[in-house]
Enzyme design. Sequence first.
Site, PDB file in Angstrom:
ATOM      1  N   ASN A 223       0.819  -1.211   0.000  1.00  0.00           N
ATOM      2  CA  ASN A 223       0.000   0.000   0.000  1.00  0.00           C
ATOM      3  C   ASN A 223       0.851   1.259   0.000  1.00  0.00           C
ATOM      4  O   ASN A 223       0.470   2.274  -0.580  1.00  0.00           O
ATOM      5  CB  ASN A 223      -0.936   0.005   1.213  1.00  0.00           C
ATOM      6  CG  ASN A 223      -2.050  -1.005   1.083  1.00  0.00           C
ATOM      7  OD1 ASN A 223      -2.390  -1.447  -0.008  1.00  0.00           O
ATOM      8  ND2 ASN A 223      -2.626  -1.397   2.222  1.00  0.00           N
TER       9      ASN A 223
ATOM     10  N   ASP B 279     -13.428  -3.010   9.147  1.00  0.00           N
ATOM     11  CA  ASP B 279     -13.450  -4.469   9.076  1.00  0.00           C
ATOM     12  C   ASP B 279     -12.591  -5.084  10.177  1.00  0.00           C
ATOM     13  O   ASP B 279     -13.095  -5.470  11.237  1.00  0.00           O
ATOM     14  CB  ASP B 279     -12.979  -4.944   7.698  1.00  0.00           C
ATOM     15  CG  ASP B 279     -13.985  -4.611   6.607  1.00  0.00           C
ATOM     16  OD1 ASP B 279     -15.195  -4.733   6.867  1.00  0.00           O
ATOM     17  OD2 ASP B 279     -13.566  -4.216   5.510  1.00  0.00           O
ATOM     18  N   ARG B 280     -11.295  -5.182   9.924  1.00  0.00           N
ATOM     19  CA  ARG B 280     -10.390  -5.821  10.895  1.00  0.00           C
ATOM     20  C   ARG B 280     -10.287  -5.039  12.189  1.00  0.00           C
ATOM     21  O   ARG B 280     -10.120  -5.620  13.267  1.00  0.00           O
ATOM     22  CB  ARG B 280      -9.013  -6.001  10.249  1.00  0.00           C
ATOM     23  CG  ARG B 280      -8.984  -7.054   9.175  1.00  0.00           C
ATOM     24  CD  ARG B 280      -7.722  -7.022   8.350  1.00  0.00           C
ATOM     25  NE  ARG B 280      -7.716  -5.928   7.374  1.00  0.00           N
ATOM     26  CZ  ARG B 280      -6.928  -5.880   6.298  1.00  0.00           C
ATOM     27  NH1 ARG B 280      -6.079  -6.868   6.067  1.00  0.00           N
ATOM     28  NH2 ARG B 280      -6.981  -4.861   5.468  1.00  0.00           N
TER      29      ARG B 280
ATOM     30  N   ASN C 233      -6.885  -9.804   4.146  1.00  0.00           N
ATOM     31  CA  ASN C 233      -7.935  -8.903   3.672  1.00  0.00           C
ATOM     32  C   ASN C 233      -9.242  -9.653   3.415  1.00  0.00           C
ATOM     33  O   ASN C 233      -9.326 -10.878   3.573  1.00  0.00           O
ATOM     34  CB  ASN C 233      -7.477  -8.157   2.410  1.00  0.00           C
ATOM     35  CG  ASN C 233      -7.077  -9.108   1.286  1.00  0.00           C
ATOM     36  OD1 ASN C 233      -7.681 -10.171   1.127  1.00  0.00           O
ATOM     37  ND2 ASN C 233      -6.063  -8.740   0.517  1.00  0.00           N
TER      38      ASN C 233
ATOM     39  N   LYS D  63     -19.720  -2.102   6.966  1.00  0.00           N
ATOM     40  CA  LYS D  63     -20.597  -2.108   5.792  1.00  0.00           C
ATOM     41  C   LYS D  63     -21.361  -3.434   5.706  1.00  0.00           C
ATOM     42  O   LYS D  63     -21.020  -4.328   4.933  1.00  0.00           O
ATOM     43  CB  LYS D  63     -19.779  -1.858   4.531  1.00  0.00           C
ATOM     44  CG  LYS D  63     -19.050  -0.529   4.559  1.00  0.00           C
ATOM     45  CD  LYS D  63     -18.514  -0.125   3.194  1.00  0.00           C
ATOM     46  CE  LYS D  63     -17.421  -1.041   2.719  1.00  0.00           C
ATOM     47  NZ  LYS D  63     -16.845  -0.562   1.428  1.00  0.00           N
TER      48      LYS D  63
ATOM     49  N   CYS E 296      -6.606  -0.368  10.273  1.00  0.00           N
ATOM     50  CA  CYS E 296      -6.292  -1.258   9.148  1.00  0.00           C
ATOM     51  C   CYS E 296      -6.286  -0.393   7.895  1.00  0.00           C
ATOM     52  O   CYS E 296      -5.983   0.807   7.969  1.00  0.00           O
ATOM     53  CB  CYS E 296      -7.274  -2.419   9.066  1.00  0.00           C
ATOM     54  SG  CYS E 296      -9.002  -1.928   8.911  1.00  0.00           S
ATOM     55  N   SER E 297      -6.599  -0.951   6.771  1.00  0.00           N
ATOM     56  CA  SER E 297      -6.583  -0.147   5.549  1.00  0.00           C
ATOM     57  C   SER E 297      -7.720   0.867   5.519  1.00  0.00           C
ATOM     58  O   SER E 297      -7.541   2.004   5.084  1.00  0.00           O
ATOM     59  CB  SER E 297      -6.650  -1.057   4.321  1.00  0.00           C
ATOM     60  OG  SER E 297      -7.800  -1.886   4.393  1.00  0.00           O
TER      61      SER E 297
END
Length: 430
Positions: free
Chosen positions: A37, A130-131, A62, A167, A125-126
Site C-alpha cells: 500500500n 473491518d479488521r 484482507n 458495511k 487497518c486499511s
Amino acid sequence: ARCVEDEQMLQAINKANPGSPFMYVVDTRPKLNAMANRAAGKGYENEDHYSNIRFQFNGIENIHVMRNSLQKLLEVCELKAPSMSEFLTGLENSGWLRHIKTVMDAGAFLAKAVAEENASVLVHCSDGWDRTGQVCSLAALLLDSYYRSLKGFMVLVEKEWISMGHKFSQRCGHLEGDPKEVSPVFTQFIECTWHLMEQFPCAFEFNERYLLEIHDHVFSCQFGNFIGNCQKERQELKLQEKTYSLWPFLMEKQYLYQNPLYKPNAVNIVLKPNTAPFNFKFWCGMYNRFDRGMQPRQSVLDCLHVSMKQKIELEGTVADLNQKVTQQDQSQSGASFILPMKFSIEEDSSQSQVLGVPQDYMEEQQILLANGTEEVIETISDGNQERDKVTDSSFSHQSTLNNIDCLGLVKLNVQVDEGSHQISQDTIEK
C-alpha cells in the site's frame, strides 16, 4: 506522505496516559500488504517520524482472502460422505481456523497491552471498518465483563460495528452489487466469541444459541439494525421509523439465551485465552446444524438450563410450604395442631392409629411426601376383601388383603418439636 496532524494526534494520546512511557500503534494488516500500500501512495506510519511509539503488525488477511477461505470451508461441509482424511484435509486447506487464530491473537495482544502494560493502543487497518472492529471488539470482551453479559454484548455490537460503520449491506450481500465486497468479517467475530465461550464457560451470561440468533438476523434483514453500510444511510432510509430493532426482540426471549454456568460475581476479571492451535476447533453448531444426516444433538447447557429451572420451581414450592407451616404454627392453640391429613395428632402422643378400619373406608387421606408431592391413600370396601391403593407421582403399588390378620397396621409415633416440626414414623406389619 508525512502527515503532521497524525503525528500531533498520537503525541497527544501518548501524553494523556502518563502511566506509560510509550503507546502502541497496531496495524491489523500483514506487513507485506502495508508495504504494498505504501508503494501505491497509501502505506503506514513512518517510525522515524514518531517518538515513544511502538508499531505492531497483526497479519490479518484482507476481505478477499477471508471470502475464499469461507467458500472452501462450506465446500467441505457440503460433502455427502467424506472420509476422515478428506474432511481434515479440506478443513486445513481452507485456512479458516488459521484466520480465526490470527484474529484471536490480535485481540489478546490488545488486552494484554492495556491490562498488563497499562499502555494506550491505537488500532487501524486499511479502511477501519473491518479488521479494526474485529480486534477492538474481542479486546473489549476480554477486558470488560460487562460486554460478556446479554445486554452488554448488544451494546458492543451497536458500538463497535453498527455505529463505527461496518458495511453490513456490502459484506453480507444484502443487495445485488459487487460480489468482491462480500466477506465474512462479522461471522469471524461471532466465531471468535464462541471460541472464548468454549475456553471460559462460566464467564459469559449468554449461550451459543444467542450468538447464532444474532448471526442469523444479520442476514435475515427482518430488523433494521444491520441494514445499510453506515449510520448516514440508515438515517436517510429512516430505518428507525420503518423497521424494528433486534435487541428488544432478543430481550423478550432472554430466558432462552441464559448460560446456566454463568457466574455473575466473577467481575473485573481479564480473560487470558490460550491461542495454541489445539484450542481451535470446527464449529458444528454454526456450519452443520441443518445437516439432516447427522444425529440430533442436545446441548449439555440446555439440559442444565432445564434442571436449573426445575430447581427454581421446587425452591418456590418449598418456600410456599414453609409459609403455610408458619401460618399454621401461628394459628394453633394449646399444645395441639391440625395437619392437612384429615386427622389430628396430639403432642407427645404414644397412641397408635389404625388405618383401613371400617369407619375409614370411604375417606381419602393425603400425606405430604418429602419431594413435595402428595400421597393419596384410598381404602375401598369390596365384600370380604380390602384393597389399599397407593398413588404417587413416582410409583404405584397395589396389595390385596384377604383376612384381617394380614391387615397392615401403621403406627405413627409423633414427636413434635416446636422449632423444626419433625415427624418420625414407625411402621409395624402383622
